[in-house]
Write an enzyme that holds these catalytic residues in place. Structure first.
Site, short mmCIF file in Angstrom:
data_model
loop_
_atom_site.label_atom_id
_atom_site.label_comp_id
_atom_site.label_asym_id
_atom_site.label_seq_id
_atom_site.Cartn_x
_atom_site.Cartn_y
_atom_site.Cartn_z
N GLY A 197 -25.90 23.65 15.84
CA GLY A 197 -26.83 22.76 16.88
C GLY A 197 -27.89 23.16 17.43
O GLY A 197 -28.33 22.97 18.36
N THR A 198 -28.78 23.44 16.55
CA THR A 198 -29.77 24.15 16.91
C THR A 198 -30.55 23.12 17.36
O THR A 198 -31.67 23.13 18.35
CB THR A 198 -30.63 25.39 16.34
N GLY A 199 -30.73 22.19 16.27
CA GLY A 199 -32.03 21.12 16.35
C GLY A 199 -30.78 19.72 17.41
O GLY A 199 -32.14 19.15 18.00
N CYS A 200 -29.66 19.44 17.76
CA CYS A 200 -29.15 18.55 18.65
C CYS A 200 -29.72 20.03 19.88
O CYS A 200 -30.49 18.59 21.03
CB CYS A 200 -27.44 18.93 18.91
N THR A 238 -26.82 29.64 14.51
CA THR A 238 -27.13 28.86 14.34
C THR A 238 -27.35 26.92 14.70
O THR A 238 -27.23 26.29 14.86
CB THR A 238 -29.22 28.49 14.19
N LYS A 296 -39.12 20.16 11.90
CA LYS A 296 -38.53 21.44 12.70
C LYS A 296 -38.67 22.66 10.92
O LYS A 296 -38.62 22.03 10.02
CB LYS A 296 -37.27 21.44 12.65
#
Ligand SMILES: Nc1ncnc2c1ncn2[C@@H]1O[C@H](COP(=O)(O)OP(=O)(O)O)[C@@H](O)[C@H]1O
Ligand SMILES: Cc1ncc(COP(=O)(O)OP(=O)(O)O)c(N)n1
Length: 273
Positions: A211-214, A209, A178
């Site tokens: 928690g964008t990866g979760c 942003t 990412k």
């Protein structure tokens, strides 16, 4: 086929975030928004908000395994994802469960929160790399996580491609490196074991942003549960997370949460127009 078997189901194995922007709470909201029945196995409880993590308590690995068994013996899951796993014994317990239940697994190799607070013990990185990656259908490291997994410095798109290949060599079948931490456009590099493609989106200028990866990895699991191919699932998940960031409600004094139900908000706005 019974009614509940036709309903897509996904399991998240992750930590609890009291501010509900990341972790189990973000995953369950994503599943709900994408019309997937969400199940959870909690690995750790964090006291955190948009500014940082104040405290964390890791659960015993046997309890994590027991949660997974309890829901899978009864309800079952079409796909699963991992988030914060905290310790090597939890990673080993999760790996045993994933192998036993033959889960289609998305691994978000969470190591730290955006605030910089650690969410994985340093000695657990080896277990993540050696035990969990080989079980992953998809793995979604951000740039610092890809650096930890490969031991390489990563900045350019070419370095992201090299890292994706190195992570694939460790056993993960599909890799998305990412690019949210890049300074320019948030381009993610996708490698399916044969070829590379780029997931592109405009950068949304915002501090919200958390928690964008979760959210991205949960969306991939949700789309897999709906029966999409991995390539389709990552493309749809990218679109979903981009819109979630765009519609962030602006909460908190630090990195605020995204809007997981942006589709509902959009359709409500359209109705009132
Ligand atoms: N400001 C932003 N604008 C648009 N997309 C973003 C932005 N920040 C992150 N993304 C995207 O959100 C997803 C999660 O990425 P990232 O923030 O790198 O993960 P993590 O939360 O694990 O650090 C990726 O698809 C990334 O490209
Ligand atoms: C409990 C918990 N799990 C994971 C994270 C990290 O979430 P991530 O999506 O990588 O985004 P940030 O929170 O780092 O913005 C977390 N914070 N808490």
């Amino acid at each position: 086929m019974s009614e509940e078997q036709r309903h897509p189901r996904a399991l998240t194995i992750a930590g609890s975030d009291s501010s509900a922007g990341a972790g189990i709470q973000a995953d369950l909201k994503t599943f709900a928004a994408l019309e997937v029945y969400g199940l959870s196995a909690i690995t750790a409880i964090t006291a955190q908000n948009t500014l940082g993590v104040r405290a964390a308590f890791e659960l015993p690995p046997e309890l994590v395994e027991a949660q997974i068994d309890a829901v899978l013996e009864d309800i079952g899951a079409d796909a699963a994802k991992t988030g914060m796993l905290a310790t090597a014994p939890i990673i080993e317990a999760v790996a045993r469960s994933v192998a036993r239940w033959k889960l289609r697994l998305v691994v978000d190799p969470v190591m730290a929160a955006k605030s910089g607070d650690p969410l994985l013990r340093p000695e657990a990185v080896a277990a993540l790399r050696g035990v969990l990656l080989p079980l992953a259908e998809v793995v979604t490291p951000n740039l610092p996580e890809a650096e930890m997994l490969t031991g390489r410095h990563i900045e350019t798109l070419e370095e992201m491609r090299e890292a994706a290949r190195a992570i694939h060599d460790r056993g993960a079948r599909h890799v998305v490196v990412k690019g949210g931490h890049r300074l320019d456009a948030p381009i993610d590099v996708y490698f399916d074991g044969t070829g590379f493609s780029e997931l592109r989106a405009e950068r949304i200028e915002t501090r919200h942003t958390h928690g964008t990866g979760c959210t991205f990895s949960a969306a991939i699991a949700a789309f897999l549960a709906h029966g999409l191919s991995v390539a389709e699932a990552v493309a749809e998940a990218k679109r979903y997370v981009t819109e979630a960031i765009r519609h962030a409600p602006g909460l908190g004094h630090g990195h605020g949460p995204t809007e997981h139900f942006w589709q509902w908000r959009q359709s409500k706005e359209a109705q009132t127009r």
